[in-house]
Design a protein around this motif. Structure first.
Motif, mmCIF file in Angstrom:
data_model
loop_
_atom_site.group_PDB
_atom_site.id
_atom_site.type_symbol
_atom_site.label_atom_id
_atom_site.label_comp_id
_atom_site.label_asym_id
_atom_site.label_seq_id
_atom_site.Cartn_x
_atom_site.Cartn_y
_atom_site.Cartn_z
ATOM 1 N N ILE A 1 0.832 -1.201 0.000
ATOM 2 C CA ILE A 1 0.000 0.000 0.000
ATOM 3 C C ILE A 1 0.871 1.258 0.000
ATOM 4 C CG2 ILE A 1 -1.581 1.359 1.433
ATOM 5 C CD1 ILE A 1 -2.889 -1.312 2.258
ATOM 6 N N ARG A 2 1.913 1.258 0.809
ATOM 7 C CA ARG A 2 2.801 2.426 0.866
ATOM 8 C C ARG A 2 3.501 2.642 -0.473
ATOM 9 N NH1 ARG A 2 7.019 1.579 3.678
ATOM 10 N NH2 ARG A 2 7.495 3.769 4.050
ATOM 11 N N ILE A 3 3.973 1.552 -1.077
ATOM 12 C CA ILE A 3 4.674 1.664 -2.355
ATOM 13 C C ILE A 3 3.753 2.215 -3.436
ATOM 14 C CG2 ILE A 3 5.777 0.324 -4.185
ATOM 15 C CD1 ILE A 3 6.681 -1.629 -1.917
ATOM 16 N N LEU A 4 2.551 1.654 -3.529
ATOM 17 C CA LEU A 4 1.629 2.077 -4.571
ATOM 18 C C LEU A 4 1.123 3.495 -4.339
ATOM 19 C CD1 LEU A 4 -0.421 -1.218 -5.029
ATOM 20 C CD2 LEU A 4 1.466 -0.357 -6.430
ATOM 21 N N ALA A 5 0.933 3.871 -3.091
ATOM 22 C CA ALA A 5 0.491 5.245 -2.796
ATOM 23 C C ALA A 5 1.538 6.251 -3.266
ATOM 24 C CB ALA A 5 0.215 5.393 -1.306
ATOM 25 N N ASN A 6 2.797 5.977 -2.971
ATOM 26 C CA ASN A 6 3.862 6.877 -3.423
ATOM 27 C C ASN A 6 3.942 6.918 -4.944
ATOM 28 O OD1 ASN A 6 5.683 8.112 -1.223
ATOM 29 N ND2 ASN A 6 5.308 6.042 -0.464
ATOM 30 N N LEU A 7 3.798 5.770 -5.576
ATOM 31 C CA LEU A 7 3.875 5.716 -7.030
ATOM 32 C C LEU A 7 2.747 6.532 -7.655
ATOM 33 C CD1 LEU A 7 5.221 4.496 -9.543
ATOM 34 C CD2 LEU A 7 3.674 2.543 -9.327
ATOM 35 N N PHE A 8 1.560 6.413 -7.131
ATOM 36 C CA PHE A 8 0.430 7.159 -7.689
ATOM 37 C C PHE A 8 0.609 8.660 -7.468
ATOM 38 C CE2 PHE A 8 -3.747 9.143 -7.573
ATOM 39 C CZ PHE A 8 -4.307 8.673 -8.749
ATOM 40 N N LYS A 9 1.081 9.045 -6.310
ATOM 41 C CA LYS A 9 1.292 10.475 -6.052
ATOM 42 C C LYS A 9 2.312 11.069 -7.012
ATOM 43 C CE LYS A 9 2.367 10.838 -1.762
ATOM 44 N NZ LYS A 9 2.629 11.418 -0.428
ATOM 45 N N SER A 10 3.320 10.297 -7.337
ATOM 46 C CA SER A 10 4.394 10.806 -8.188
ATOM 47 C C SER A 10 4.042 10.789 -9.665
ATOM 48 C CB SER A 10 5.663 9.978 -7.955
ATOM 49 O OG SER A 10 6.677 10.331 -8.859
ATOM 50 N N ARG A 11 3.340 9.727 -10.117
ATOM 51 C CA ARG A 11 3.155 9.541 -11.554
ATOM 52 C C ARG A 11 1.703 9.418 -11.996
ATOM 53 N NH1 ARG A 11 6.699 10.427 -15.041
ATOM 54 N NH2 ARG A 11 6.036 8.665 -16.316
ATOM 55 N N GLY A 12 0.758 9.483 -11.053
ATOM 56 C CA GLY A 12 -0.634 9.237 -11.391
ATOM 57 C C GLY A 12 -1.223 10.226 -12.379
ATOM 58 N N ASP A 13 -0.754 11.464 -12.365
ATOM 59 C CA ASP A 13 -1.291 12.470 -13.276
ATOM 60 C C ASP A 13 -0.620 12.460 -14.642
ATOM 61 O OD1 ASP A 13 -3.013 13.337 -11.311
ATOM 62 O OD2 ASP A 13 -1.624 14.865 -10.547
ATOM 63 N N GLN A 14 0.409 11.622 -14.830
ATOM 64 C CA GLN A 14 1.200 11.668 -16.058
ATOM 65 C C GLN A 14 1.030 10.438 -16.925
ATOM 66 O OE1 GLN A 14 5.322 12.808 -15.223
ATOM 67 N NE2 GLN A 14 4.678 13.465 -13.182
ATOM 68 N N ALA A 15 0.356 9.415 -16.432
ATOM 69 C CA ALA A 15 0.258 8.174 -17.196
ATOM 70 C C ALA A 15 -1.141 7.596 -17.054
ATOM 71 C CB ALA A 15 1.291 7.168 -16.691
ATOM 72 N N PRO A 16 -1.700 7.038 -18.145
ATOM 73 C CA PRO A 16 -3.039 6.426 -18.049
ATOM 74 C C PRO A 16 -3.027 5.134 -17.254
ATOM 75 C CG PRO A 16 -2.098 6.087 -20.238
ATOM 76 C CD PRO A 16 -1.174 7.006 -19.517
ATOM 77 N N VAL A 17 -1.865 4.488 -17.144
ATOM 78 C CA VAL A 17 -1.734 3.274 -16.355
ATOM 79 C C VAL A 17 -0.316 3.232 -15.803
ATOM 80 C CG1 VAL A 17 -1.068 1.895 -18.379
ATOM 81 C CG2 VAL A 17 -2.001 0.764 -16.355
ATOM 82 N N LEU A 18 -0.175 2.779 -14.585
ATOM 83 C CA LEU A 18 1.133 2.768 -13.933
ATOM 84 C C LEU A 18 1.756 1.386 -14.068
ATOM 85 C CD1 LEU A 18 0.153 4.792 -10.742
ATOM 86 C CD2 LEU A 18 1.464 5.607 -12.697
ATOM 87 N N THR A 19 3.000 1.375 -14.561
ATOM 88 C CA THR A 19 3.718 0.112 -14.782
ATOM 89 C C THR A 19 5.062 0.168 -14.067
ATOM 90 O OG1 THR A 19 4.914 0.832 -16.762
ATOM 91 C CG2 THR A 19 2.654 0.027 -17.075
ATOM 92 N N ALA A 20 5.864 -0.865 -14.272
ATOM 93 C CA ALA A 20 7.194 -0.889 -13.669
ATOM 94 C C ALA A 20 8.061 0.254 -14.176
ATOM 95 C CB ALA A 20 7.878 -2.229 -13.986
ATOM 96 N N ALA A 21 7.738 0.774 -15.360
ATOM 97 C CA ALA A 21 8.529 1.868 -15.929
ATOM 98 C C ALA A 21 8.330 3.171 -15.180
ATOM 99 C CB ALA A 21 8.168 2.057 -17.397
ATOM 100 N N ASP A 22 7.319 3.249 -14.327
ATOM 101 C CA ASP A 22 7.070 4.495 -13.586
ATOM 102 C C ASP A 22 7.885 4.591 -12.310
ATOM 103 O OD1 ASP A 22 4.917 5.980 -15.104
ATOM 104 O OD2 ASP A 22 3.983 4.011 -14.941
ATOM 105 N N PHE A 23 8.621 3.553 -11.974
ATOM 106 C CA PHE A 23 9.553 3.641 -10.846
ATOM 107 C C PHE A 23 10.825 4.323 -11.357
ATOM 108 C CE2 PHE A 23 6.689 0.490 -9.263
ATOM 109 C CZ PHE A 23 6.743 0.611 -7.886
ATOM 110 N N ARG A 24 10.995 5.605 -11.044
ATOM 111 C CA ARG A 24 12.140 6.370 -11.532
ATOM 112 C C ARG A 24 13.320 6.184 -10.592
ATOM 113 N NH1 ARG A 24 10.871 9.836 -15.706
ATOM 114 N NH2 ARG A 24 8.958 9.049 -16.656
#
Length: 915
Positions: A337-360
């Motif tokens: 939950i913590r990992i996905l929450a951070n990922l969505f906050k960082s990249r949720g507005d920039q991609a239609p779907v979040l994948t492994a490529a969104d881990f910068r």
């Protein structure tokens, strides 16, 4: 992203912990807040509904929640607390979910009411004994505690089942013991303090009461696994087990967990329609199916997975759940939950779907920070550092990397995340990486392959493992070498240019045979304006020796004759006619600007540097060296030599440009053969020699003139080297066209009636002089020298020489002549015979005829050459050997005697001069 909103607790810059506490001092624990508020963030998973049913009315079994850390045991127990403590709110919650899920059974679950609910997280160690918890929080507890302690001698170590039943009959209880195994395993069990033994007995009492009197006690216990002794005691009464396996169906487990995750993270996930999600995912899904060759029969099910997992790709969730978190000490759902929450906050507005490529890699906020905190694995942290350095290596090595590798961050991030998976699942095939970076528009396959190849070539921790690419902590030697070779910042000192020049020079003139005759110089990239400043001192023109200079041009000059003519005038002040210009093939760029050549030269350098410690790099050095040399061997196909010189207007100079068919070390000899056979005009050379002979010119002067261009626009005579030129002079002597005065001591010319070949063999060894000695050797017309077979006796002035020489015999007179007359020459060579002198230091005479050979005073080295010219080899017998030394000191004489060979006898006579 379609208006999807994170829950308020995840929106802050600092993410709050997701661990559930039943209670705390701040009164914010899960059991201390309103049931409605807690149930709002709770999804009715199969396990939770199973637990609510197990603690309902008419149920008579203890409940054991089994699972490792982070699966959600505490959350489930808090939900059970509210299900009994606030049956009204829980009932409304169940009805609401029954409608949402379309499952009437959820709303029909019966709830227990009217029980006192006591819940405690035992890992907080606030109670030494379980009965203390009951006595403290039960309204009748103080009375029962006093009754037990007042039993005097009859007091037992633990409260009896009768006392506990009396307590519960006063007020029935639901007892929730979270982290029971952690608490139990921490108890001491000595003879003096048998606390674990007491707890073992007391839990047996509680479990039996819960089984036999479910209306009085509902017992709920959480443990990490079923191996603890405390659980075994409960296990005896056949408890209801909740083990987070959702009835054993993998598909149902996945379905439950993902819905629970999304409900926990987002406050309005269920309000986003499936049609909107499908539209947003259409491009990604179609490319995913194409790239991974998904069978048509599987596509509908896969598409449902995509919609259900949105905003996260199902392959990302599977990667995190089944490969990454399983491989570590992560606390499963809590950390996910913590990992996905951070990922969505960082990249949720920039991609239609979040994948492994969104881990910068360079952004902890993208979820990597939470992931690394969760896994607590130093190896993965180290691997991330390696990946970051590889990322930097690519950006430094690839000019304009933003356009050439536009998906660099995404590819490296996806590959790193997939590389920390377990076992043989680590890494990813290129198609998977391409699917990871595909968002709202497809990526051209060829462009992706080029981009991926560029990243691999410039990274040094990416390894090929079968069809998979994988980041590894150990370096990939070849990738490291090539990544370093492509990094221009490592070669700002020009060492790569010097290495390329060295390899060029070696390819053309590296063999020992070539190096004896030719001086190969690879001109630098600034050859046109500044050819010498960057070269070694030994390659400067003033240091050139008699070897033939071959200047290797790094590029093909435009307007070749103009460029080279101006170059000769500006940058070479003497010996302009000796130079051969080796030209690269038409259309090639300057070698020092050819990136492919530079990369290979750099790779060879780095492999050689690191090969001192690692044999793998030594193999790579050989590999890159061979590749570079193979290219350089084929690079040159022509050469140029000066044809006509114009000093006043060098742009009007003319050059012979000849084609070469040989490669590499065969080029120098091929140049000479072409010059001799196709360019050199013997008639021009002979005319020049005859002109010099008419002027009695020194041979040294003639040779120096031949090394310079001929004036007045005359055709230049190619310089073939001093040895070749002197041989041609001797050949003219053998044909009787000229004669040569050897420093006044001997004359070279053909004898009357002598065959040319015989004369050539006789005369060839005699012109062994070089350097300044050649200025004392003169060319003469043959008519100026006696042409008879013998020689005129030398004219000796009385008293010119001492009466006797050092080694006996008479003095050898020095030839003299009147001014303007040709000097007679002493007998030399085969056919010059005279009676041998009668005796000397090397013994007596031998009977029979013999040929007497002699030579005027000269150096030992020249005398050795004479022996070879006379045909005297190691096994040739000689007699009456006399060496004459005109003058010497005692020290010189002593040194000479020391060097005479053993096994022979010598006679010595000399004239000692008085002081």
């Amino acid at each position: 992203m379609l208006g999807l909103n994170l829950r308020q607790e995840f929106r802050g810059r600092r993410l709050k912990g997701t661990a559930i506490e039943l209670s705390n001092e701040a009164n914010t624990g899960a059991t201390q807040i309103a049931a409605k508020d807690f149930l709002e963030i709770t999804y009715p998973t199969h396990d939770l509904l199973k637990g609510i049913e197990a603690v309902g009315p008419n149920q008579g079994r203890p409940v054991v929640v089994i699972g490792e850390r982070g699966l959600g045991k505490s959350h489930l127990m808090a939900a059970l607390f509210h299900a009994v403590n606030d049956a009204a709110s829980t009932g409304a919650w169940l009805k609401n979910w029954s409608t949402t899920l379309g499952d009437p059974h959820v709303g029909d679950i019966k709830l227990r009411d009217g029980m006192l609910v006591i819940g405690e997280s035992l890992h907080r160690q606030r109670y030494k004994f379980l009965w203390d918890l009951l006595f403290e929080q039960h309204p009748h507890g103080a009375y029962i505690k006093g009754k037990w302690e007042g039993m005097g001698a009859a007091k037992t170590d633990i409260p009896s089942d009768q006392l506990i039943l009396e307590l519960l009959r006063h007020k029935p209880v639901m007892l929730l013991l979270d982290e029971f195994q952690t608490w139990y395993d921490g108890l001491t069990n000595t003879k003096q303090y048998p606390w674990k033994h007491w707890a073992f007995n007391f839990i047996q009492i509680l479990s039996e009461i819960a089984k036999e009197h479910p209306e009085l006690l509902v017992l709920v216990v959480s443990v990490r696994n079923g191996e603890t002794d405390a659980y075994q005691q409960i296990h005896r009464v056949n408890p209801v087990q909740i083990d987070f396996k959702a009835g054993g169906s993998p598909e149902r487990i996945q379905h439950d967990r993902r819905r629970m995750l999304l409900h926990r993270l987002f406050e309005n996930r269920l309000q986003i329609t499936s049609s909107s999600i499908e539209a947003a995912l259409a491009r990604h899904i179609s490319e995913y199916f194409r790239l991974l060759s998904t069978p048509a029969a599987e596509q509908d099910r896969k598409q449902r997975d995509f919609v259900e997992s949105w905003p996260f790709a199902p392959h990302l969730l599977q990667l995190l759940e089944d490969q990454v978190l399983v491989a570590t000490d992560a606390q499963e759902t809590r950390d996910l939950i913590r990992i996905l929450a951070n990922l969505f906050k960082s990249r949720g507005d920039q991609a239609p779907v979040l994948t492994a490529a969104d881990f910068r890699m360079d952004d902890d906020a993208s979820g990597i920070g939470a992931l690394l905190d969760s896994v607590a694995n130093q190896q993965h942290r180290t691997l991330r550092d390696k990946a970051l350095r590889n990322l930097t290596s690519v950006t430094e090595a690839v000019s304009d990397h933003a356009s050439k590798v536009p998906h660099l961050q995404e590819i490296v991030g996806a590959l790193w995340l997939r590389s920390i998976a377990v076992g043989n699942l680590a890494g990813a095939e290129p198609a998977v990486l391409q699917a990871d970076i595909t968002q709202s528009k497809p990526i051209d396959d060829n462009a992706f392959q080029v981009e991926l190849a560029t990243i691999i070539e410039n990274s040094f921790n990416i390894h090929q493992d079968g069809a998979r690419l994988v980041f590894k902590e150990e370096e990939n030697p070849q990738a490291k070498v090539m990544a370093s070779a492509r990094n221009d910042k490592l070669f700002t000192d020009g060492s790569d240019l010097a290495q390329l020049a060295r390899e060029t020079r070696y390819v053309i003139g590296g063999s020992e045979e070539v190096a004896r005759t030719f001086r190969v110089i690879a001109l630098p990239r600034t050859w046109l304006n500044d050819p010498w400043s960057g070269l070694d001192e030994a390659e400067q023109p003033e240091r050139w020796d008699e070897r033939l200079p071959i200047l290797v041009l790094p590029e093909e000059p435009d307007r070749l004759s103009e460029r080279l003519g101006r170059w000769l005038k500006d940058h070479l002040q003497k010996r302009r006619n000796t130079v051969r210009f080796l030209l690269p093939r038409a259309g090639t760029t300057n070698a020092f600007y050819d990136r492919d050549l530079l990369i290979l030269a750099r790779a060879e350098m780095k492999a050689q540097e690191w090969g001192v410690q690692n044999p793998e790099y030594r193999k790579l050095q050989t590999k890159y060296q061979n590749e570079l040399r193979d290219i350089l061997k084929k690079r040159f196909d022509r050469f140029a030599v000066l044809h006509r010189w114009n000093f006043t207007e060098p742009t009007k100079c003319e050059f012979h440009v000849e084609t070469l068919r040989e490669q590499g070390a065969k080029i120098p000899d091929a140049i000479e053969q072409t010059l001799i056979n196709d360019v050199f005009v013997p008639e021009d050379f002979e005319a020049l020699v005859l002109e010099a002979a008419g002027d009695n010119a020194p041979v040294g002067k003639l040779l120096r003139e031949l090394q310079e261009p001929r004036p007045a626009g005359q055709d230049c005579i190619p310089w073939l080297g001093e040895i070749a030129m002197k041989e041609r002079l001797v050949r003219m002597c053998a044909r009787g066209k000229v004669a040569i005065n050897l420093r006044g001591m001997e004359y070279l010319q053909a004898q009357a009636g002598e065959d040319e070949d015989a004369a050539w063999k006789r005369l060839r060894p005699k012109l062994a002089y070089t350097g300044r000695q050649l200025d004392e050797i003169f060319l003469l017309p043959p008519s100026a020298v006696p042409s008879s077979g013998g020689s005129a006796p030398p004219v000796v002035a009385p008293g010119d020489l001492p009466a006797g020489g050092l080694f006996g015999g008479g003095a050898t007179p020095t030839p003299t002549a009147n001014p303007g007359e040709a000097l007679p020459y002493p007998p030399s060579g085969p056919g010059s015979e005279q009676q041998a002198p009668g005796g000397g230091i090397f013994g007596g005479t031998s009977p029979g005829s013999r040929t007497t050979l002699s030579n005027p005073a000269t150096s030992p080295l020249n005398l050795i050459g004479k022996l070879e010219g006379w045909g005297i080899g190691p096994a040739t017998p000689v007699r009456e050997v006399t060496l004459k030394v005109t003058a010497a000191t005692g020290a010189q004489l002593k040194e000479l005697l020391k060097k005479l060979p053993d096994g022979m006898t010598f006679e010595l006579s000399l004239d000692k001069e008085s002081n």
